[in-house]
Each structure stands twice: as structure tokens, then as C-alpha cells.
Design a protein around this motif. Structure first.
Motif, mmCIF file in Angstrom:
data_model
loop_
_atom_site.group_PDB
_atom_site.id
_atom_site.type_symbol
_atom_site.label_atom_id
_atom_site.label_comp_id
_atom_site.label_asym_id
_atom_site.label_seq_id
_atom_site.Cartn_x
_atom_site.Cartn_y
_atom_site.Cartn_z
ATOM 1 N N UNK A 100 -11.692 5.830 -35.992
ATOM 2 C CA UNK A 100 -10.652 6.505 -35.175
ATOM 3 C C UNK A 100 -9.789 7.663 -35.557
ATOM 4 N N UNK A 101 -9.789 7.821 -36.835
ATOM 5 C CA UNK A 101 -9.547 9.221 -37.354
ATOM 6 C C UNK A 101 -10.249 10.274 -37.064
ATOM 7 N N UNK A 102 -11.802 10.023 -36.813
ATOM 8 C CA UNK A 102 -12.740 10.967 -36.344
ATOM 9 C C UNK A 102 -12.532 11.441 -34.992
ATOM 10 N N UNK A 103 -12.153 10.247 -34.080
ATOM 11 C CA UNK A 103 -12.016 10.359 -32.702
ATOM 12 C C UNK A 103 -10.625 10.848 -32.473
ATOM 13 N N UNK A 104 -9.430 10.727 -33.250
ATOM 14 C CA UNK A 104 -8.295 11.437 -32.887
ATOM 15 C C UNK A 104 -8.150 12.933 -33.362
ATOM 16 N N UNK A 105 -9.188 13.261 -34.175
ATOM 17 C CA UNK A 105 -9.181 14.506 -34.604
ATOM 18 C C UNK A 105 -10.171 15.439 -33.705
ATOM 19 N N UNK A 106 -10.961 14.677 -32.735
ATOM 20 C CA UNK A 106 -11.852 15.287 -31.632
ATOM 21 C C UNK A 106 -11.099 15.794 -30.367
ATOM 22 N N UNK A 107 -11.390 16.663 -29.713
ATOM 23 C CA UNK A 107 -10.768 16.968 -28.508
ATOM 24 C C UNK A 107 -11.025 15.901 -27.734
ATOM 25 N N UNK A 108 -9.729 15.448 -27.141
ATOM 26 C CA UNK A 108 -9.905 14.308 -26.228
ATOM 27 C C UNK A 108 -10.497 14.527 -24.981
ATOM 28 N N UNK A 109 -10.903 15.836 -24.861
ATOM 29 C CA UNK A 109 -11.476 16.267 -23.444
ATOM 30 C C UNK A 109 -13.176 15.539 -23.497
ATOM 31 N N UNK A 110 -13.532 15.685 -25.037
ATOM 32 C CA UNK A 110 -14.739 15.294 -25.305
ATOM 33 C C UNK A 110 -14.916 13.844 -25.152
ATOM 34 N N UNK A 111 -13.908 13.010 -25.415
ATOM 35 C CA UNK A 111 -13.925 11.557 -25.137
ATOM 36 C C UNK A 111 -14.062 11.275 -23.748
ATOM 37 N N UNK A 121 -23.479 20.144 -27.045
ATOM 38 C CA UNK A 121 -23.581 21.564 -26.950
ATOM 39 C C UNK A 121 -22.140 22.294 -27.083
ATOM 40 N N UNK A 122 -21.070 21.620 -27.636
ATOM 41 C CA UNK A 122 -19.681 21.965 -27.787
ATOM 42 C C UNK A 122 -19.792 22.407 -29.204
ATOM 43 N N UNK A 123 -19.511 23.835 -29.353
ATOM 44 C CA UNK A 123 -19.493 24.375 -30.787
ATOM 45 C C UNK A 123 -18.623 23.786 -31.541
ATOM 46 N N UNK A 124 -17.368 23.663 -31.033
ATOM 47 C CA UNK A 124 -16.350 23.128 -31.870
ATOM 48 C C UNK A 124 -16.547 21.632 -32.436
ATOM 49 N N UNK A 125 -17.058 20.914 -31.766
ATOM 50 C CA UNK A 125 -17.367 19.533 -31.972
ATOM 51 C C UNK A 125 -18.498 19.315 -33.002
ATOM 52 N N UNK A 126 -19.618 20.363 -32.670
ATOM 53 C CA UNK A 126 -20.487 20.302 -33.891
ATOM 54 C C UNK A 126 -20.054 20.963 -35.020
ATOM 55 N N UNK A 127 -19.170 21.896 -35.243
ATOM 56 C CA UNK A 127 -18.958 22.571 -36.438
ATOM 57 C C UNK A 127 -17.752 21.146 -37.121
ATOM 58 N N UNK A 128 -16.860 20.570 -36.490
ATOM 59 C CA UNK A 128 -16.120 19.853 -36.808
ATOM 60 C C UNK A 128 -16.764 18.517 -37.386
ATOM 61 N N UNK A 129 -17.846 18.004 -36.739
ATOM 62 C CA UNK A 129 -18.613 17.025 -37.303
ATOM 63 C C UNK A 129 -19.388 17.448 -38.685
ATOM 64 N N UNK A 130 -19.835 18.480 -38.729
ATOM 65 C CA UNK A 130 -20.437 19.084 -39.860
ATOM 66 C C UNK A 130 -19.411 19.412 -40.892
#
Length: 498
Positions: free
Chosen positions: A247-258, A271-280
Motif C-alpha cells: 500500500x505504500x507503493x500504491x500510495x506513492x503511485x499517481x492515483x490516476x494510474x489506479x 506505457x506511462x514513463x513515470x510509473x515505469x521509472x518509479x517501479x524501477x
């Protein structure tokens, strides 16, 4: 002096106070259920807050329903200050924190989701006060202003100015054409995640009261816990820590992605650049930290347990992932003192203080998207130096970005680093040593919580001098509202006639 619509400003301040007092009623109910002896005092704080709010609204009920951007900045900034001033009443009325400076610091730390505390013994507090601490996180996480935006149509006011001033990140990504629909959907996701984490933590062995508080703190990326040892209290229950990690990971993700995930638009997320790099960043850094902990860290002084060989690696990976996430998302929970691992990891974690989560999340910091664009702009500058006549755009999600957006991000980063330097100098001027001063400034500005030196993960901010607490509270505020919103109203041009 420009003509401002003061009536609408005061009216919305009253509305915010009314909402704040309403949340205090929840803490009052919990206090009554647990019979913790603080019910009357918390109820008194609630009634006082709501009465002041209703007075504000009654005296300015004949307001003009036109909200300009300038009023939006004032409402957001002073809205947070008024929320903090009223939010410290439960602490003062119950004598849980009898000092105004400490009560304001704790409250501002809550609303800005910083999670830094001045309390030496959290577990002796009444349950109603503990819940109120967590609620200040939860209210501030998505933003009390966004909550107000969701109900502003009832008042006949357009809320885009407020959302633009408060929404985290370089842009407010709208899900629906109407900004109020966006706010409602964000809050629905926010509430849903909070309920889901509460249930899972309770099933995993955490008491229902602790589960509620930690869910409120996790989704807001706040970090207030009901235990003195924070989440390290459950180091012998890995499942609880893994649930919080998710849930920390989800909270740190753009809520639009959720929102896109719930709509089945998985390809849009991938295909969202920010999400990919955030996870990496999260998992890449966690692996690096886990290997360093496993092979080199002195864990004899930390809270990491080593039951067997596999247990050693699992423990190292879990604590590494937890602490990487808690810093990147600026949550501030603690399972171990990362300043005791290795000198390299200490510097490594300090660097992560300036990363932040995704734009559109509840996390603080600079945000991943800004780092992506700054790095790509730097690469583009190399290409422009080699090919002066070439047109080299900075791309994000496969599309070229306008120059003014790049300039805005570069300007923000420069201002952020200046604020950090000035913040650290201010703390050092009050007598703090170098690690404490730079750690305290970076932690406060990034809304992170734990820092270094005397403000390490196993310490708290009570050792700060009085002026240091007010200074840190100011850094928390400007960091939470992304600098410009607060600092712009301190400039002469903001108040100059146009």
C-alpha cells in the motif's frame, strides 16, 4: 493593493474548519468507545472548531461566487495554516501536548504528511488522540482542499483554481472534464484503499485499532504510528510489513494510474514513463540495499532478525524494500535504523530524500517525473551542443514537451535546492550539528519524517529548539504545497495592482 474577494476566502476558511471539526467528532466517538478519558476534551475541540467555522461562513454568506487564481493561492496556503491551528486543539485540550509550539509542530507534521513527531512516548496517549494524529495525515494526504473542491458545486463556485494550487506534481491530471468529478473519484479510490488495507492488516494479526491508524498513515504517506517502535514493533510478523509495503507503493503511485487500473486500461499504465521509472527505482534500489545489508551491514545494533540463512536474506530484502519505499514515498515508517547499516547506505538514503514519489500521489519530495524530464533535458542539451542547428525536443510518454514546462521544472528544482540550503543554514544557526541540520531540512522540506544525526529514525524532533520547530513546520508547509503556492504570496508582485 489588488482587489481581492475576501468574503469568499473567509467563507471557504469556515468551510474547511467545519470539515475539520467534523473529523474531530470521529476521534470523539473512538475516545468514547475506548473510554480513554479524553472524550469531553476532544468533543470540546470539535465544537470550538465548528463554531468558529460556522461564524466565518455566516458572516460572509453573501459572497460573490467568482473565484480567481489569486484567491485560490491564498485559500490553499491559509487553509492549511487554519487547519493546523484548529487541528492542534485536541492536543491542547487533552494536555497530550500542552505546549503550543509542540502542538503546532505535531499538527503541521500531520497535515503535511511529514510524520515527524515530538512525542517521546506515543503509546501512553488516549486512543482518541492517537486516532486524531492519524486522521490529520489522512485529511492532508489527498488534500483537504481537494475535498472542498468536491463539494464546491453546492456553493456555486468553480474549484479549478484551488485544485491547481494544491494538487501535487507539475500538472493536475484530470480524469473527467469536471474538476469536481476528478476530486470525487480520487477520494473514492483513497477511501477504498484505506478500507482494504485496514481489513488486510487486521486479518494479518494487527489489532483493529492499530490497523485503522496504520492504514490512515500509509495511504497518506504520513508515517505516524501507534507504537513507539513504529512498524518495527511487528518485525516478527513479516506479512504485516509486506501488506504495508504494497500500500505504500500504491500510495506513492499517481492515483490516476489506479483509476486506469480499475477501468482495465493496463496498457495505459505500462506505457506511462513515470510509473515505469518509479517501479524501477523502488525495486532496483531495494535490491542494491538488500545485497549491501546482507553482505556488509552490521545488523547487531539494528532491529533486523536473522532466524536462518534464508531468513537472513528475506529479512534483509524486506527491510531494504520497506525503508527504500518509506523514503521514496516519504511515508516515514520505520522497521530498522538505516543510519546504522553502512556509511554508503546512509549517503544513499540521503540522496533518496530528494527523489519523491509520483506526481498525483500523496507523497512529497521533488517527484519522479521532474527527475525524468530534467535528465532527458540534460541529454538533449548534449545533443544540442553537438548539433547546434538541430531541433531536439524533450520527450515524455513519447511526446514532445513544451519548453515552458521544462523551464518550470528546472525552476522548481533550483528553488527546491535553495530552500533546502536555506533551511539547513537556518537549523545550523540554531546550534544543530551538520548531519542534524541537513537531515532535518531535507526531511522537513520533503515531508519524509526520519532524518539523520539527532533526528535519526530511532529519535524524534523534540530535541529541536523552539525556533527550530517553527522553522521546520514552515519547511513542511512549503514542501507539501510545492513551494510556489506559499512563496508566491510572499512576493510584492502578488499584491501589486495589475
Amino acid at each position: 493593493m489588488p482587489k481581492l474577494n475576501f468574503k469568499i476566502i473567509v467563507y471557504i476558511m469556515g468551510l474547511l474548519l467545519l470539515c475539520n471539526g467534523g473529523f474531530m467528532l470521529i476521534a470523539t466517538l473512538v475516545s468514547w468507545i475506548y473510554k480513554d478519558g479524553a472524550t469531553v476534551q476532544i468533543a470540546g475541540a470539535s465544537v470550538t472548531t465548528m463554531m468558529v467555522g460556522m461564524l466565518f461562513m455566516f458572516t460572509t454568506r453573501n459572497y460573490a461566487k467568482k473565484l480567481k487564481q489569486r484567491e485560490g493561492y491564498i485559500i490553499v496556503t491559509f487553509g492549511w495554516i487554519f487547519m493546523a491551528l484548529s487541528g492542534m486543539l485536541p492536543y491542547l485540550f487533552t494536555s497530550a501536548i500542552p505546549d503550543i509550539t509542540n502542538a503546532f509542530f505535531e499538527t503541521m507534521s500531520g497535515y503535511t504528511t511529514t510524520g515527524a513527531t515530538i512525542l517521546d512516548d506515543i503509546e501512553v496517549l488516549p486512543e482518541g488522540v492517537l486516532l486524531w494524529r492519524s486522521l490529520t495525515h489522512w485529511i492532508g494526504g489527498m488534500g483537504i482542499i481537494v475535498l472542498a473542491v468536491a463539494i464546491l458545486p453546492l456553493l456555486g463556485i468553480g474549484g479549478m483554481q484551488l485544485f491547481a494550487a494544491e494538487a501535487p506534481g507539475p500538472s493536475a491530471d484530470k480524469l473527467k472534464p469536471r474538476i469536481t468529478d476528478t476530486a470525487k473519484r480520487l477520494w473514492l479510490i483513497y477511501v477504498g484503499y484505506t478500507a482494504a488495507e485496514t481489513i488486510l492488516l487486521n486479518l494479518a494479526g494487527m489489532s483493529f485499532f492499530d490497523a485503522v491508524n496504520h492504514a490512515l498513515s500509509t495511504l497518506s504517506t504520513g508515517g505516524f504510528s501507534t507504537k513507539n517502535a513504529s512498524v518495527a514493533y511487528w518485525n516478527d510478523q513479516p506479512l504485516i510489513q509486506y501488506i504495508i509495503i504494497v500500500f505504500m507503493f500504491l500510495a506513492g503511485t499517481n492515483f490516476v494510474m489506479s483509476y486506469f487500473a480499475f477501468k482495465g486500461k493496463i496498457q495505459r499504465i505500462l506505457h506511462e514513463d513515470e510509473f515505469k521509472w518509479y517501479a524501477i527505482f523502488v525495486f532496483g534500489f531495494a535490491i542494491v540495499a538488500a545485497l549491501l545489508i546482507y553482505f556488509y551491514a552490521d545488523t547487531s545494533q539494528s532491529t533486523i532478525v536473522h532466524p536462518k540463512v534464508w531468513g537472513e536474506f528475506e529479512s534483509a530484502f524486506r527491510h531494504a524494500l520497506f525503508q527504500i519505499l518509506t523514503v521514496i514515498t516519504t511515508t516515514g515508517f520505520i522497521t530498522a535504523d538505516f543510519t546504522l547499516w553502512t556509511p554508503f547506505l546512509t549517503i544513499f538514503f540521503f540522496g533518496l530524500f530528494f527523489l519523491g514519489g509520483s506526481a498525483g500521489s500523496t507523497s512529497g519530495g521533488v517527484k519522479v517525473v521532474r527527475h525524468i524530464i530534467m535528465i532527458r533535458n540534460g541529454i538533449a542539451e548534449f545533443k544540442r551542443a553537438l548539433h547546434p542547428n538541430a531541433i531536439v525536443p524533450v520527450r515524455y510518454n513519447g511526446k514532445g514537451i513544451k519548453g515552458e514546462i521544462v523551464f518550470n521544472i528546472l525552476g522548481f528544482f533550483i528553488l527546491y535546492m535553495l530552500a533546502f540550503i536555506i533551511g539547513a543554514v537556518g537549523l545550523a544557526a540554531l546550534g544543530l550539528d551538520f548531519p542534524t541540520a541537513i537531515g532535518g531540512a531535507a526531511s522537513s522540506l520533503g515531508n519524509i519524517g526520519p532524518a539523520f544525526g539527532d533526528l535519526s529514525p530511532v529519535d524524534n524532533f523534540n530535541s529541536l529548539p523552539m525556533l527550530g520547530k517553527w522553522w521546520s513546520a514552515f519547511l513542511m508547509l512549503i514542501g507539501r504545497l510545492e513551494l510556489f503556492t506559499v512563496l508566491i504570496i510572499l512576493t510584492p508582485m502578488f499584491w501589486r495592482n495589475r
